[in-house]
Scaffold this motif. Structure first.
Motif, PDB file in Angstrom:
ATOM      1  N   LEU A   1       0.823  -1.207   0.000  1.00  0.00           N
ATOM      2  CA  LEU A   1       0.000   0.000   0.000  1.00  0.00           C
ATOM      3  C   LEU A   1       0.855   1.254   0.000  1.00  0.00           C
ATOM      4  CD1 LEU A   1      -2.853  -1.083   2.454  1.00  0.00           C
ATOM      5  CD2 LEU A   1      -2.921  -0.960  -0.053  1.00  0.00           C
ATOM      6  N   ALA A   2       2.021   1.196   0.642  1.00  0.00           N
ATOM      7  CA  ALA A   2       2.930   2.343   0.625  1.00  0.00           C
ATOM      8  C   ALA A   2       3.480   2.568  -0.785  1.00  0.00           C
ATOM      9  CB  ALA A   2       4.070   2.123   1.619  1.00  0.00           C
ATOM     10  N   TRP A   3       3.852   1.488  -1.481  1.00  0.00           N
ATOM     11  CA  TRP A   3       4.304   1.606  -2.873  1.00  0.00           C
ATOM     12  C   TRP A   3       3.202   2.207  -3.733  1.00  0.00           C
ATOM     13  CZ3 TRP A   3       2.309   0.020  -7.448  1.00  0.00           C
ATOM     14  CH2 TRP A   3       3.132   0.088  -8.575  1.00  0.00           C
ATOM     15  N   PHE A   4       1.995   1.735  -3.515  1.00  0.00           N
ATOM     16  CA  PHE A   4       0.850   2.217  -4.292  1.00  0.00           C
ATOM     17  C   PHE A   4       0.648   3.721  -4.100  1.00  0.00           C
ATOM     18  CE2 PHE A   4      -3.802   3.020  -4.320  1.00  0.00           C
ATOM     19  CZ  PHE A   4      -4.027   2.816  -5.670  1.00  0.00           C
ATOM     20  N   HIS A   5       0.701   4.166  -2.871  1.00  0.00           N
ATOM     21  CA  HIS A   5       0.484   5.591  -2.584  1.00  0.00           C
ATOM     22  C   HIS A   5       1.580   6.447  -3.215  1.00  0.00           C
ATOM     23  CE1 HIS A   5      -1.145   9.028  -0.417  1.00  0.00           C
ATOM     24  NE2 HIS A   5       0.090   9.328  -0.039  1.00  0.00           N
TER      25      HIS A   5
ATOM     26  N   ARG B   1      -9.646   3.152  -0.855  1.00  0.00           N
ATOM     27  CA  ARG B   1      -9.677   4.003   0.343  1.00  0.00           C
ATOM     28  C   ARG B   1      -8.561   5.047   0.351  1.00  0.00           C
ATOM     29  NH1 ARG B   1     -11.478  -0.870   3.132  1.00  0.00           N
ATOM     30  NH2 ARG B   1      -9.294  -1.491   3.464  1.00  0.00           N
ATOM     31  N   ASP B   2      -7.578   4.885  -0.517  1.00  0.00           N
ATOM     32  CA  ASP B   2      -6.506   5.878  -0.576  1.00  0.00           C
ATOM     33  C   ASP B   2      -7.078   7.176  -1.131  1.00  0.00           C
ATOM     34  OD1 ASP B   2      -4.245   7.460  -1.374  1.00  0.00           O
ATOM     35  OD2 ASP B   2      -3.012   5.645  -1.316  1.00  0.00           O
ATOM     36  N   PRO B   3      -7.036   8.266  -0.381  1.00  0.00           N
ATOM     37  CA  PRO B   3      -7.644   9.519  -0.835  1.00  0.00           C
ATOM     38  C   PRO B   3      -7.008  10.079  -2.092  1.00  0.00           C
ATOM     39  CG  PRO B   3      -6.321   9.874   1.148  1.00  0.00           C
ATOM     40  CD  PRO B   3      -6.419   8.404   0.953  1.00  0.00           C
ATOM     41  N   ALA B   4      -5.805   9.618  -2.437  1.00  0.00           N
ATOM     42  CA  ALA B   4      -5.133  10.136  -3.626  1.00  0.00           C
ATOM     43  C   ALA B   4      -5.635   9.503  -4.917  1.00  0.00           C
ATOM     44  CB  ALA B   4      -3.625   9.927  -3.505  1.00  0.00           C
ATOM     45  N   VAL B   5      -6.416   8.435  -4.825  1.00  0.00           N
ATOM     46  CA  VAL B   5      -6.891   7.733  -6.012  1.00  0.00           C
ATOM     47  C   VAL B   5      -7.948   8.558  -6.734  1.00  0.00           C
ATOM     48  CG1 VAL B   5      -8.164   5.716  -6.844  1.00  0.00           C
ATOM     49  CG2 VAL B   5      -6.361   5.442  -5.145  1.00  0.00           C
ATOM     50  N   GLY B   6      -7.760   8.712  -8.057  1.00  0.00           N
ATOM     51  CA  GLY B   6      -8.771   9.367  -8.865  1.00  0.00           C
ATOM     52  C   GLY B   6      -9.835   8.388  -9.303  1.00  0.00           C
ATOM     53  N   GLU B   7      -9.438   7.358 -10.035  1.00  0.00           N
ATOM     54  CA  GLU B   7     -10.384   6.325 -10.449  1.00  0.00           C
ATOM     55  C   GLU B   7      -9.648   5.026 -10.719  1.00  0.00           C
ATOM     56  OE1 GLU B   7     -11.094   6.612 -15.163  1.00  0.00           O
ATOM     57  OE2 GLU B   7     -11.940   8.301 -14.046  1.00  0.00           O
ATOM     58  N   ILE B   8     -10.406   3.938 -10.681  1.00  0.00           N
ATOM     59  CA  ILE B   8      -9.867   2.596 -10.878  1.00  0.00           C
ATOM     60  C   ILE B   8     -10.568   1.956 -12.063  1.00  0.00           C
ATOM     61  CG2 ILE B   8      -9.570   0.300  -9.841  1.00  0.00           C
ATOM     62  CD1 ILE B   8      -9.767   1.717  -7.077  1.00  0.00           C
ATOM     63  N   SER B   9      -9.786   1.356 -12.960  1.00  0.00           N
ATOM     64  CA  SER B   9     -10.326   0.566 -14.063  1.00  0.00           C
ATOM     65  C   SER B   9      -9.879  -0.875 -13.887  1.00  0.00           C
ATOM     66  CB  SER B   9      -9.847   1.099 -15.413  1.00  0.00           C
ATOM     67  OG  SER B   9     -10.338   2.396 -15.653  1.00  0.00           O
ATOM     68  N   ILE B  10     -10.747  -1.806 -14.290  1.00  0.00           N
ATOM     69  CA  ILE B  10     -10.442  -3.234 -14.215  1.00  0.00           C
ATOM     70  C   ILE B  10     -10.492  -3.808 -15.617  1.00  0.00           C
ATOM     71  CG2 ILE B  10     -11.190  -5.488 -13.347  1.00  0.00           C
ATOM     72  CD1 ILE B  10     -12.450  -4.032 -10.962  1.00  0.00           C
ATOM     73  N   LEU B  11      -9.448  -4.525 -15.989  1.00  0.00           N
ATOM     74  CA  LEU B  11      -9.395  -5.226 -17.273  1.00  0.00           C
ATOM     75  C   LEU B  11      -9.276  -6.714 -16.982  1.00  0.00           C
ATOM     76  CD1 LEU B  11      -9.021  -5.444 -20.358  1.00  0.00           C
ATOM     77  CD2 LEU B  11      -6.589  -4.958 -20.010  1.00  0.00           C
TER      78      LEU B  11
END
Length: 415
Positions: free
Chosen positions: A123-127, A206-216
């Protein structure tokens, strides 16, 4: 001597042997190189690097393989960087597999980093990675049937690179045996992985920095994607709103089950935008339909026919029909391999924050490079009948298919 019931069960499978052997006769031998996950010492000028987060329900093993096709007791995580050779030495849409270990970064995909990490580190890498993406977009890829861990990693690296999509790449890889005969195991592994995928999607959303998520998702991976989103909606009252787009590529899913999953996700406002990519001449899905005994597989329907037309309109599902798209694959399961523009279309639309709705082109196995195509099968002969078409366009499948056919021949002789 076989009992009547046994003869009845084996008969239809043995009847497929001529088809199996005819398909196998066109397959060439292809060696599979193990150990591609071991990092090389460096790359070359002009090569590209794709740094990704991997979440998996596979069992952790030695560094050469990292994660096997067995089911792990708890979800695992890894941070992997893949080097992709310069554009002058490769074609868009292809994975150039190493011929030997170590691979040559000038002409082949190689691993530069392969670190097993824990959930907190993931999660830290992701942020941190979100800060490098202009619109803070995330792409989660769910592979299909018959994928080893390294298959999924290199394929996703190719998708991200060739699409040029400005996203944080996350691969969710579930326990696949990487065998053409392990359909039942693979199918049940998708069910085994639903909770882990749901947990991952909720954690990153839940990360507030996320704009949007797409799934392929591709082929059998669509079953995992749909059932996980359905489960999330039932549990929480809706799919998390940060999941904006779901791309269903060549889904090997029963039409009725897919419809029920969308219904259970609730009204349109509470679920993502869905884009479905179909091809009515996909022969691998046609065999899968016969094996399953279902009326239709979602990835092979005619969207202009009723009741599909009305049902898709009511569900607000965008459909791209690729049936008329011509390619070199005689089985029409790898036709997207001839259309690298499609990968770039996806990247462009994701970059612009748009749903993929361009009906002039479509998505196909080139983006996901024919990692799958069939569902589970009953018996060895039925399994080979479904798997053989895949081996025509998937060299990795060819490795073990000959052994399976030889074994099947001995079994049939004994019977």
């Amino acid at each position: 001597m076989l009992h009547a019931e046994a003869r009845g069960a084996v008969g239809p499978q043995l009847a497929r042997l001529p088809l199996i052997l005819a398909l196998v006769s066109v397959l060439g031998a292809c060696a599979s190189v193990r150990g591609v996950m071991v990092p090389v010492s460096g790359t070359v000028p002009g090569a590209s690097q794709i740094d990704m987060l991997v979440a998996t329900t596979r069992k952790r093993v030695d560094p050469a393989e990292m994660f096997s096709g067995d089911r792990g007791p708890t979800p695992g995580f890894a941070n992997i960087t893949v080097s992709i050779p310069p554009s002058t030495t490769r074609q868009v849409g292809e994975v150039q597999w190493p011929r030997q270990i170590p691979g040559n970064p000038a002409t082949e995909f190689v691993t530069l980093k392969a670190d097993v990490i824990d959930r907190q580190q993931a999660l830290a890498w992701f942020h941190r990675s979100l800060r490098t993406v202009p619109k803070r977009q995330v792409l989660v890829f769910i592979h299909g049937f018959n994928n080893r861990f390294d298959d999924a990693v290199f394929r996703f690296a190719q998708i991200v690179h060739d699409s040029d999509a400005p996203v944080v790449p996350i691969l969710f890889t579930w326990p696949s045996r990487g065998s053409v005969l392990a359909y039942g195991y693979d199918r049940e592994s998708t069910a085994y992985s639903r909770n882990a995928l749901e947990s991952l999607l909720k954690a990153i959303s839940r990360d507030p920095a996320v704009g949007e998520i797409s799934i392929l998702a591709h082929s059998m991976g669509n079953s995992l994607a749909l059932e996980t989103l359905r489960q999330m909606a039932i549990r929480d009252g809706r799919v998390t709103p940060k999941i904006r787009n779901v791309l269903l590529a060549a889904p090997d899913v029963d039409v009725d089950l897919a419809r029920e999953a969308l219904v259970d996700m609730g009204p349109r406002a509470n679920r993502p935008a869905f884009t479905l990519f179909v091809s009515q001449d996909d022969r691998a899905l046609a065999v899968s339909r016969r094996v399953w005994g279902s009326e239709a597989r979602l990835g092979a329907i005619n969207p202009d026919q009723e009741p599909y037309r009305t049902q898709l309109d009511q569900a607000n599902v965008t459909v791209l029909d690729l049936t008329k798209l011509k390619a070199g694959d005689a089985l029409n399961h790898g036709k997207f391999a001839e259309s690298p523009e499609v990968v770039q279309l996806i990247g462009k639309r994701l970059a612009e924050g748009q749903t993929v709705t361009d009906s002039r082109v479509g998505l196909g196995d080139r983006i996901i490079q024919v990692t799958a195509g069939a569902a589970t099968a009953v018996g060895t002969a039925a399994g080979l009948a479904v798997a053989a078409p895949l081996a025509v366009v998937d060299p990795r499948t060819r490795q073990s298919l000959g052994d399976h056919v030889e074994s099947l021949g001995r079994s049939a002789s004994d019977a």
